[in-house]
Design an enzyme around this catalytic site. Sequence first.
Site, PDB file in Angstrom:
ATOM      1  N   LYS A  49       5.213 -10.002 -16.292  1.00  0.00           N
ATOM      2  CA  LYS A  49       5.382  -9.607 -14.886  1.00  0.00           C
ATOM      3  C   LYS A  49       4.457 -10.434 -13.986  1.00  0.00           C
ATOM      4  O   LYS A  49       4.864 -10.877 -12.910  1.00  0.00           O
ATOM      5  CB  LYS A  49       5.109  -8.102 -14.732  1.00  0.00           C
ATOM      6  CG  LYS A  49       6.259  -7.250 -15.271  1.00  0.00           C
ATOM      7  CD  LYS A  49       5.885  -5.802 -15.522  1.00  0.00           C
ATOM      8  CE  LYS A  49       7.027  -5.093 -16.263  1.00  0.00           C
ATOM      9  NZ  LYS A  49       6.699  -3.734 -16.682  1.00  0.00           N
ATOM     10  N   GLN A  93       2.612   0.758 -15.987  1.00  0.00           N
ATOM     11  CA  GLN A  93       3.279   0.347 -17.226  1.00  0.00           C
ATOM     12  C   GLN A  93       3.373   1.539 -18.189  1.00  0.00           C
ATOM     13  O   GLN A  93       2.373   2.178 -18.507  1.00  0.00           O
ATOM     14  CB  GLN A  93       2.488  -0.799 -17.885  1.00  0.00           C
ATOM     15  CG  GLN A  93       3.107  -1.353 -19.144  1.00  0.00           C
ATOM     16  CD  GLN A  93       4.467  -1.997 -18.903  1.00  0.00           C
ATOM     17  OE1 GLN A  93       4.675  -2.719 -17.947  1.00  0.00           O
ATOM     18  NE2 GLN A  93       5.403  -1.716 -19.786  1.00  0.00           N
ATOM     19  N   ASP A 116       9.879   0.356  -9.766  1.00  0.00           N
ATOM     20  CA  ASP A 116      10.501   0.630 -11.069  1.00  0.00           C
ATOM     21  C   ASP A 116      11.776   1.454 -10.923  1.00  0.00           C
ATOM     22  O   ASP A 116      12.601   1.508 -11.829  1.00  0.00           O
ATOM     23  CB  ASP A 116       9.516   1.402 -11.977  1.00  0.00           C
ATOM     24  CG  ASP A 116       8.934   0.522 -13.077  1.00  0.00           C
ATOM     25  OD1 ASP A 116       9.575  -0.498 -13.425  1.00  0.00           O
ATOM     26  OD2 ASP A 116       7.859   0.856 -13.594  1.00  0.00           O
TER      27      ASP A 116
END
Length: 277
Positions: A49, A93, A116
């Site tokens: 990322k 995460q 997300d």
Amino acid sequence: MAYLIDGKVISKQIKDELKEKVSAYNKVICLAVIQVGCDPASTVYVGNKKKACEYIGIKSLAYELPEETTQEELLDIIDKLNEDDNVHGILVQLPVPKHINEDCIIQAISPNKDVDGFHPASVGALSIGQKGFVSCTPAGVIQLLKRSNIDIAGKECVVVGRSNIVGKPMSMLLLRENGTVTICHSKTKDLKEVCKRADILVVAVGRPRMIDASYVKPGATVIDVGIHRDENNKLCGDVDFASVEPVAGAITPVPGGVGPMTIAMLMNNCVEAGMTE
């Protein structure tokens, strides 16, 4: 022989488009990535990322927190990032350590910064056709299909798996594109027969090589969302590629299919967040 849908090529197209957008936009877009603990797979994902942010021109803030970080400490960081106007996207995460409530963390992130697409407000917006961030993996699958000139409208679409992160949003996105959608799961009767109806079969079941040629209609498009290590430590998906590839009309490989698209769509959400605030 099936047409190979190349996620590496398509994700690079998307990242190049985003890079151009960001360079023409006179403002710094910033993504905050929080990782609690040092799960090896998570560390790889976070690294990828960061690389994608660097390539596109997005500033990334990294919060690498020790395993013993408390839920309160994590929520405190999220609160500060929610209030920071210079931060446009927040990503925690997953998975988080067991002593932290995942749902609580997801709900703490502002829906405006939920790149997300996991917040209940984002999921709700998708379900009623309103604007909001869409979960990155399902959004990536739609781009794979569209950019490979595979029509969804009017097609029989079967999704194997009903998780909140892939199966459910995937079915809603296919429906939004005018597909006729069936969701399968562990209680589905005659799973094989249901799968064999599919023009587009999306597999997110979490079992290595479960779907072989006997589940696939000749000429169908097969999208494999799974990723596993087999007994030889080689990466494989939920689909038995060697068995299915001669039968399918189009298929995604593992690795190099859906995986790269997840990060490309995260970057897309982040750019959108930065440009629409």
